[in-house]
Design an enzyme around this catalytic site. Structure first.
Site, PDB file in Angstrom:
ATOM      1  CB  CYS A  89       6.690  13.915   9.478  1.00 38.72           C
ATOM      2  SG  CYS A  89       5.508  14.961   8.603  1.00 38.72           S
ATOM      3  NE  ARG A 144       5.170  10.375   9.154  1.00 38.88           N
ATOM      4  CZ  ARG A 144       6.399   9.952   8.866  1.00 38.88           C
ATOM      5  NH1 ARG A 144       6.932   8.989   9.581  1.00 38.88           N
ATOM      6  NH2 ARG A 144       7.070  10.485   7.879  1.00 38.88           N
ATOM      7  CG  ASP A 196       5.288   8.003   5.387  1.00 42.64           C
ATOM      8  OD1 ASP A 196       4.119   8.431   5.280  1.00 42.64           O
ATOM      9  OD2 ASP A 196       6.216   8.346   4.641  1.00 42.64           O
TER      10      ASP A 196
HETATM   11  P1  4NP Z   1       4.483  12.700   6.205  1.00 44.68           P
HETATM   12  O1  4NP Z   1       4.068  11.688   5.018  1.00 44.68           O
HETATM   13  O2  4NP Z   1       6.008  12.688   6.233  1.00 44.68           O
HETATM   14  O3  4NP Z   1       3.881  12.091   7.402  1.00 44.68           O
HETATM   15  O4  4NP Z   1       3.907  14.050   5.830  1.00 44.68           O
HETATM   16  C1  4NP Z   1       4.577  11.776   3.718  1.00 44.68           C
HETATM   17  C2  4NP Z   1       4.030  12.679   2.841  1.00 44.68           C
HETATM   18  C3  4NP Z   1       4.493  12.734   1.535  1.00 44.68           C
HETATM   19  C4  4NP Z   1       5.513  11.887   1.130  1.00 44.68           C
HETATM   20  C5  4NP Z   1       6.058  10.997   2.026  1.00 44.68           C
HETATM   21  C6  4NP Z   1       5.591  10.940   3.318  1.00 44.68           C
HETATM   22  N1  4NP Z   1       5.986  11.926  -0.214  1.00 44.68           N
HETATM   23  O5  4NP Z   1       6.845  11.111  -0.567  1.00 44.68           O
HETATM   24  O6  4NP Z   1       5.522  12.775  -1.004  1.00 44.68           O
END
Ligand code: 4NP
Length: 145
Positions: free
Chosen positions: A3, A9, A119
């Site tokens: 991800c 995720r 997300d």
């Molecule tokens: P992930 O979620 O891609 O599912 O781990 C996110 C975690 C952090 C961020 C964006 C999405 N961020 O912008 O820091």
């Protein structure tokens, strides 16, 4: 399992698939990474840890790392959570063989649908939905292979 941040995720996807692999005594290597290195070295988001715990899965020992080009050599399959991750990972692929390894994870459940695992980072309430989607997709992966 890939991800953006490797804290929401894909740690859930790694934990769920590892759990199913263990239940069935399979000899699979499962790992996760993020297309960004924003959270490298961090534990999964507390909300992902809590959601996994509800299902008796412990993901608290995982640490975020950035996805690298060599992951496309090391692994047979690269599951991405959304279309943005798909573009980012494909941009690192060196040849057609590597490109063919990269799959939107929900397409294992609904082939050709190109559905994103949303997300959940900025909302409090998305984690249960993410878990449920990933659990179904991982079950489809286990049954397929
Ligand atoms: P992930 O979620 O891609 O599912 O781990 C996110 C975690 C952090 C961020 C964006 C999405 N961020 O912008 O820091």
């Amino acid at each position: 399992m890939v991800c953006l941040g490797n804290i929401c995720r894909s740690p859930l996807a790694e934990g769920i698939l590892k759990h199913k692999v263990q239940e069935r005594n399979l000899n699979w290597e499962v790992d996760s990474a993020g297309t960004s290195g924003f959270h490298a070295g961090e534990k999964p988001d507390r909300r992902s840890i809590a959601e996994a715990k509800k299902h008796q899965i412990d993901i608290s020992e995982q640490r975020s790392r950035q996805f690298r080009g060599w992951d496309l050599e090391s692994y047979d399959l690269i599951y991405v959570m959304d279309n943005s991750n798909l573009r980012d990972v494909l941009s690192l692929a060196k040849n057609e063989e590597e490109k063919a390894k990269v799959i939107l994870i929900m397409n294992e459940l609904e082939p050709g649908s190109n559905i994103n695992v949303p997300d959940p980072y900025y909302g409090e309430y998305g984690f249960e939905n993410v878990y449920s989607m990933l659990d179904k997709a991982c079950e489809a992966i286990i049954n397929k292979y």
